[in-house]
Design a protein around this motif. Structure first.
Motif, mmCIF file in Angstrom:
data_model
loop_
_atom_site.group_PDB
_atom_site.id
_atom_site.type_symbol
_atom_site.label_atom_id
_atom_site.label_comp_id
_atom_site.label_asym_id
_atom_site.label_seq_id
_atom_site.Cartn_x
_atom_site.Cartn_y
_atom_site.Cartn_z
ATOM 1 N N SER A 156 0.804 -1.225 0.000
ATOM 2 C CA SER A 156 0.000 0.000 0.000
ATOM 3 C C SER A 156 0.827 1.261 0.000
ATOM 4 O O SER A 156 1.891 1.330 0.586
ATOM 5 C CB SER A 156 -0.888 0.029 1.237
ATOM 6 O OG SER A 156 -1.660 -1.126 1.276
ATOM 7 N N PRO A 159 -1.850 8.304 0.802
ATOM 8 C CA PRO A 159 -2.556 9.243 -0.055
ATOM 9 C C PRO A 159 -1.576 10.183 -0.733
ATOM 10 O O PRO A 159 -0.441 10.329 -0.293
ATOM 11 C CB PRO A 159 -3.457 10.002 0.907
ATOM 12 C CG PRO A 159 -2.855 9.814 2.235
ATOM 13 C CD PRO A 159 -2.146 8.497 2.217
ATOM 14 N N LYS A 182 -6.249 3.090 5.772
ATOM 15 C CA LYS A 182 -7.019 3.111 4.532
ATOM 16 C C LYS A 182 -8.175 2.176 4.769
ATOM 17 O O LYS A 182 -7.986 0.966 4.963
ATOM 18 C CB LYS A 182 -6.128 2.583 3.405
ATOM 19 C CG LYS A 182 -6.827 2.500 2.064
ATOM 20 C CD LYS A 182 -5.780 2.232 1.009
ATOM 21 C CE LYS A 182 -6.249 1.261 -0.039
ATOM 22 N NZ LYS A 182 -5.157 0.915 -0.943
ATOM 23 N N TYR A 237 -11.422 5.504 2.265
ATOM 24 C CA TYR A 237 -10.737 6.767 2.561
ATOM 25 C C TYR A 237 -9.401 6.520 3.239
ATOM 26 O O TYR A 237 -9.212 5.512 3.921
ATOM 27 C CB TYR A 237 -11.591 7.623 3.512
ATOM 28 C CG TYR A 237 -12.920 7.993 2.935
ATOM 29 C CD1 TYR A 237 -14.018 7.155 3.125
ATOM 30 C CD2 TYR A 237 -13.084 9.156 2.193
ATOM 31 C CE1 TYR A 237 -15.242 7.471 2.570
ATOM 32 C CE2 TYR A 237 -14.310 9.478 1.639
ATOM 33 C CZ TYR A 237 -15.382 8.630 1.828
ATOM 34 O OH TYR A 237 -16.598 8.952 1.279
ATOM 35 N N TYR A 238 -8.489 7.497 3.057
ATOM 36 C CA TYR A 238 -7.273 7.553 3.864
ATOM 37 C C TYR A 238 -7.575 8.482 5.025
ATOM 38 O O TYR A 238 -8.007 9.608 4.827
ATOM 39 C CB TYR A 238 -6.094 8.131 3.080
ATOM 40 C CG TYR A 238 -5.640 7.266 1.943
ATOM 41 C CD1 TYR A 238 -5.935 7.589 0.624
ATOM 42 C CD2 TYR A 238 -4.890 6.114 2.193
ATOM 43 C CE1 TYR A 238 -5.505 6.793 -0.423
ATOM 44 C CE2 TYR A 238 -4.459 5.310 1.148
ATOM 45 C CZ TYR A 238 -4.769 5.659 -0.161
ATOM 46 O OH TYR A 238 -4.344 4.878 -1.188
ATOM 47 N N GLU A 269 -9.148 11.690 3.233
ATOM 48 C CA GLU A 269 -9.014 11.839 1.793
ATOM 49 C C GLU A 269 -9.573 10.612 1.109
ATOM 50 O O GLU A 269 -9.256 9.478 1.495
ATOM 51 C CB GLU A 269 -7.533 11.976 1.441
ATOM 52 C CG GLU A 269 -7.292 12.748 0.168
ATOM 53 C CD GLU A 269 -5.812 12.789 -0.155
ATOM 54 O OE1 GLU A 269 -5.085 13.406 0.643
ATOM 55 O OE2 GLU A 269 -5.416 12.183 -1.155
ATOM 56 N N GLU A 270 -10.397 10.821 0.102
ATOM 57 C CA GLU A 270 -10.985 9.670 -0.560
ATOM 58 C C GLU A 270 -9.915 8.926 -1.341
ATOM 59 O O GLU A 270 -9.023 9.529 -1.931
ATOM 60 C CB GLU A 270 -12.084 10.122 -1.502
ATOM 61 C CG GLU A 270 -12.961 8.950 -1.955
ATOM 62 C CD GLU A 270 -14.079 9.376 -2.866
ATOM 63 O OE1 GLU A 270 -14.528 10.529 -2.741
ATOM 64 O OE2 GLU A 270 -14.480 8.560 -3.710
ATOM 65 N N CYS A 271 -10.023 7.615 -1.314
ATOM 66 C CA CYS A 271 -9.036 6.807 -2.021
ATOM 67 C C CYS A 271 -9.538 6.564 -3.433
ATOM 68 O O CYS A 271 -10.566 5.932 -3.645
ATOM 69 C CB CYS A 271 -8.853 5.480 -1.276
ATOM 70 S SG CYS A 271 -7.866 4.317 -2.165
ATOM 71 N N ASP A 273 -7.635 5.293 -6.021
ATOM 72 C CA ASP A 273 -6.933 4.353 -6.881
ATOM 73 C C ASP A 273 -7.608 2.980 -6.895
ATOM 74 O O ASP A 273 -8.525 2.700 -6.149
ATOM 75 C CB ASP A 273 -5.453 4.244 -6.490
ATOM 76 C CG ASP A 273 -5.308 3.781 -5.041
ATOM 77 O OD1 ASP A 273 -4.393 4.285 -4.370
ATOM 78 O OD2 ASP A 273 -6.120 2.963 -4.570
ATOM 79 N N GLU A 275 -6.600 0.398 -5.812
ATOM 80 C CA GLU A 275 -6.382 -0.343 -4.566
ATOM 81 C C GLU A 275 -7.636 -0.361 -3.715
ATOM 82 O O GLU A 275 -7.804 -1.207 -2.861
ATOM 83 C CB GLU A 275 -5.253 0.319 -3.756
ATOM 84 C CG GLU A 275 -3.902 0.264 -4.430
ATOM 85 C CD GLU A 275 -3.283 -1.107 -4.294
ATOM 86 O OE1 GLU A 275 -2.716 -1.600 -5.275
ATOM 87 O OE2 GLU A 275 -3.411 -1.696 -3.213
ATOM 88 N N ALA A 276 -8.502 0.613 -3.934
ATOM 89 C CA ALA A 276 -9.688 0.733 -3.081
ATOM 90 C C ALA A 276 -10.516 -0.543 -3.083
ATOM 91 O O ALA A 276 -11.078 -0.939 -2.074
ATOM 92 C CB ALA A 276 -10.549 1.899 -3.543
#
Lengths: 611, 109
Positions: A156, A159, A182, A237-238, A269-271, A273, A275-276
């Motif tokens: 991981s 952000p 995350k 989110y992060y 912060e919204e994730c 990528d 990876e979410a």
């Protein structure tokens, strides 16, 4: 008084208290500074400790707060430190003090301790990226030993703009505040406002989940306005710069020992990528409606079911006198059972799905009303027509079979038929002495027992109370002089309907006990309903005595619930009768035979066994 | 215990010749002042009924004197209704006749 010289030097170098092999040094507290925290986060106390030669920074664990506030541990006090751990915060070594004993209270500082400058402590915060030998992410277990910096999962990335590696939720603890998690929002609550004598406030909370665990995060007051719109259920989110505190488990259905308090410093912060998607979705462990019978009252369950029918929007008055919307759904699933599920507040008002959707619920509360029923509370979540295999199989079943509506229910027997099976379980009978000696009901959860006993006395005062005549409402009504008023329904009746609250003293061959019988049971015992008895009581004392007398000396099989009850500051165990079964002599006889057959020394073999 | 009257079934009658016993039984037939009844273990005996003829129900407990292993002279009868589990009654009678219980129930094992 000699302090333990050399301790500070060693503690500055140690990686854990184990390095000093259980040494319990004598130290002096040189100065204490209180750090006030906002909201529900406890205050902290920073302290400088000295071993007579050297001094260093330390912090009291919150469990010691009371003793710092009341002066047990104060400036210049000499203590024996029995439990501690080192921690590195912002490159500085401090000790967290978990337990100590006060030894003496000298007036002056002992010796002339110095601080040798920034100690070269091993393991400052950068080492989060270094692979420390220890075992995997330390679990946020209930003993307050803070975890060592945890190796970050390599894959991981943090952000944008911040390359700090991602911390697992499982490793979060209050002593380490440089983390970024995350996580997916599995539940977001409404804004809740309150006002009490301390003022007003608001809060909202989210449940956050990653591969390692789930944790609740709450924002208070100003932070609510800043953060409420940033979170959306289901998104990832992060989150960083929240404060990790001890969990208030009463307000949450999660098992995590810690919770996060989000304030003005918290970053979300919204994730975006890919990876979410790797962050897991809500984990369910569904229970079938049939199996609800085995779940006790107040349990929390996950259910997936078809909404067979939707009730109308109704409203009740809460204890504070405010109106609260409610709506009942009837759920059904492949076990062939249906069950009522209650929605409250906005969820009840906004329900608009009338096409028999499949709903996945998490964290429903089980109640024993009508056998078994379900309701949503603040930690429950509800998702409509979620794309998963269970949804499809339920839909197929409903179209073919379920829509016909031939379901079983757990109902019948009214409130209190909690154990789902009719009939008196003779195998589980206890004598009254056993019930008292085992202190049933004195622990947190109510306990159930069956006993055969005879009524010795019926309390003749307060046998019944005037109740609201509305269907299903049993609340006491107040005599306004102009009628009888119910606070819950906000209605006034010309006369009340009396309901029994009978106190009966029963005895068996071992002991006696006072039981409480409510309306249905008492009506059976007395042989007439409360209205009738109250009328006789008011008009004909002799007849009243006759009725009471007739009811006394009868023997029943009592199915009871023992539960702690607080009234006027006194907590006592109270025994309530769920049902009183008349004796079935054949069954009682056979049960006694069964009990006797276990006395093999007394009864010769040829008499053993059931008839 | 002067007025003891242990409960018995057909097989046990022979131990109580000339003594007073109680017999829970099912009425099979009544003919004037003689009745044929079935006792708890299924065995039949004959009862000479006393004049007050108190017998009403299907199941009755007859207190009387044992004349022979198969005949009883009735003193009085207790009506027990129509719903008695005779197998359970018989088991109880047998339990009362075990060595340990005999002391309490005045029975002859």
């Amino acid at each position: 008084m000699d302090l333990t010289k050399g301790f500070c030097h060693k503690a500055s170098q140690a990686s854990s208290s184990d390095d000093l092999k259980g040494e319990t040094p004598l130290l002096q507290l040189l100065s204490i500074k209180k750090i006030v925290n906002a909201g529900n986060v406890p205050d902290r106390h920073r302290v400088i400790i000295s071993d007579g030669e050297q001094f260093m920074q330390a912090m009291f664990a919150t469990t010691l707060n009371e003793k710092v506030e009341d002066g047990t541990f104060r400036r210049n006090c000499v203590v024996k430190l029995t439990k501690w751990e080192p921690q590195d915060i912002k490159g500085q070594r401090i000790l967290i003090l978990f337990s100590m004993e006060a030894i003496s209270y000298p007036e002056e500082k002992i010796g002339t301790p110095v601080n040798p400058g920034k100690a070269t402590a091993p393991g400052n915060s950068d080492s989060m990226a270094v692979d420390k030998s220890s075992n995997a992410p330390s679990t946020s277990s209930s003993d307050l030993v803070p975890s060592k910096p945890v190796p970050a999962p390599a894959a991981s990335r943090g952000p944008s703009g911040n390359n700090a590696p991602i911390f697992p939720i499982e490793g979060l603890n209050p002593y380490h505040n440089k983390w970024t998690i995350k996580a997916r929002v599995t539940m977001k609550s409404e804004r809740k406002r309150w006002s009490n004598n301390k003022g007003e406030g608001q809060l909202f909370s989210v449940n956050l989940m990653d591969e390692t665990g789930e944790i609740k995060a709450t924002a208070f007051n100003a932070a609510v306005d800043a953060l409420y719109d940033r979170f959306e259920e289901g998104k990832v989110y992060y989150i960083s710069k929240g404060r990790v505190v001890i969990a208030k488990k009463a307000f949450s259905n999660l098992t995590c020992d810690y919770e996060i308090t989000m304030d003005s410093k918290t970053e979300v912060e919204e994730c975006m990528d890919a990876e979410a998607d790797k962050v897991p979705q809500i984990q369910y462990s569904f229970v079938s409606l049939k199996d609800l019978e085995e779940k006790p009252k107040d349990a929390s369950v996950d259910v997936i079911a078809v909404v067979h029918s939707v009730g109308e929007l109704g409203s009740i008055n809460t204890k504070q006198g405010k109106p609260l919307s409610k709506r009942d759904l009837v759920l059904a699933d492949r076990s062939g059972y249906s069950c009522r599920c209650t929605l409250w507040g906005k969820q009840a008002e906004q329900w608009s799905h009338n096409d028999n959707p499949i709903v996945a619920f998490k964290g429903l509360k089980v109640s024993d009303f009508n056998g078994r029923s379900l309701s949503l509370n603040s930690s429950s979540t509800m998702h409509i027509d979620v794309d998963m295999p269970e949804t499809n199989s339920l839909r197929g079943w409903y179209q073919k079979e379920g829509h016909k509506g031939n379901f079983n229910t757990h109902g019948g027997g009214g409130a209190g038929a909690a154990r789902g099976s009719s009939g008196f379980k003779r195998e589980e009978m206890k004598t009254l002495l056993e019930v008292r000696e085992s202190e049933m009901g004195s622990r947190d959860k109510p306990e159930f027992f069956n006993s055969r006993a005879s009524i010795v006395t019926i309390k003749q005062e307060n046998i019944a109370y005037p109740a609201c005549m509305a269907e299903g409402c049993n609340k006491k009504v107040n005599d306004t002089g102009n009628g009888w008023h119910c606070e819950k329904c906000d209605k006034t009746w010309p006369k009340p309907q009396y309901r029994y609250l009978l106190g009966i003293q029963v005895a068996d061959h071992t002991a006696q006990a006072w039981l409480q019988a409510f309306n249905d049971v008492a009506t059976e015992i007395i042989g007439m309903n409360a209205d009738q008895l109250m009328e006789i009581k008011d008009n004909d004392e002799a007849e009243f005595q006759k009725v009471i007398h007739k009811a006394q000396s009868k023997t029943y099989n009592f199915e009871c619930r023992a539960k702690n009850d607080t009234y006027n500051d006194q907590t006592r165990v109270r025994y309530g009768v769920i049902k009183a079964y008349p004796l079935d002599f054949t069954a009682e006889t056979r049960n006694l035979h069964k009990l006797l057959s276990s006395y093999t020394q007394l009864i010769p073999a040829r008499y053993l066994g059931d008839v | 215990m002067d007025h003891k009257a242990p409960r018995v079934n057909a097989a046990r009658m022979r131990s109580y010749l000339g003594e007073t016993v109680r017999c829970p039984c099912k009425i099979k037939s009544i003919n004037g002042n003689r009745a044929v009844v079935e006792l708890a273990d299924g065995g039949d005996i004959e009862v000479s009924i006393s004049d007050d003829g108190n017998i009403r129900d299907k199941f009755v407990e007859i207190v009387g004197k044992v004349e022979t292993p198969t005949t009883l002279k009735m003193f009085t009868a207790l009506n027990l209704g129509d719903n008695i589990d005779m197998a359970a009654v018989n088991h109880t009678i047998e339990l009362m006749h075990t060595a340990v219980m005999a002391e309490y129930w005045g029975t002859k094992p």
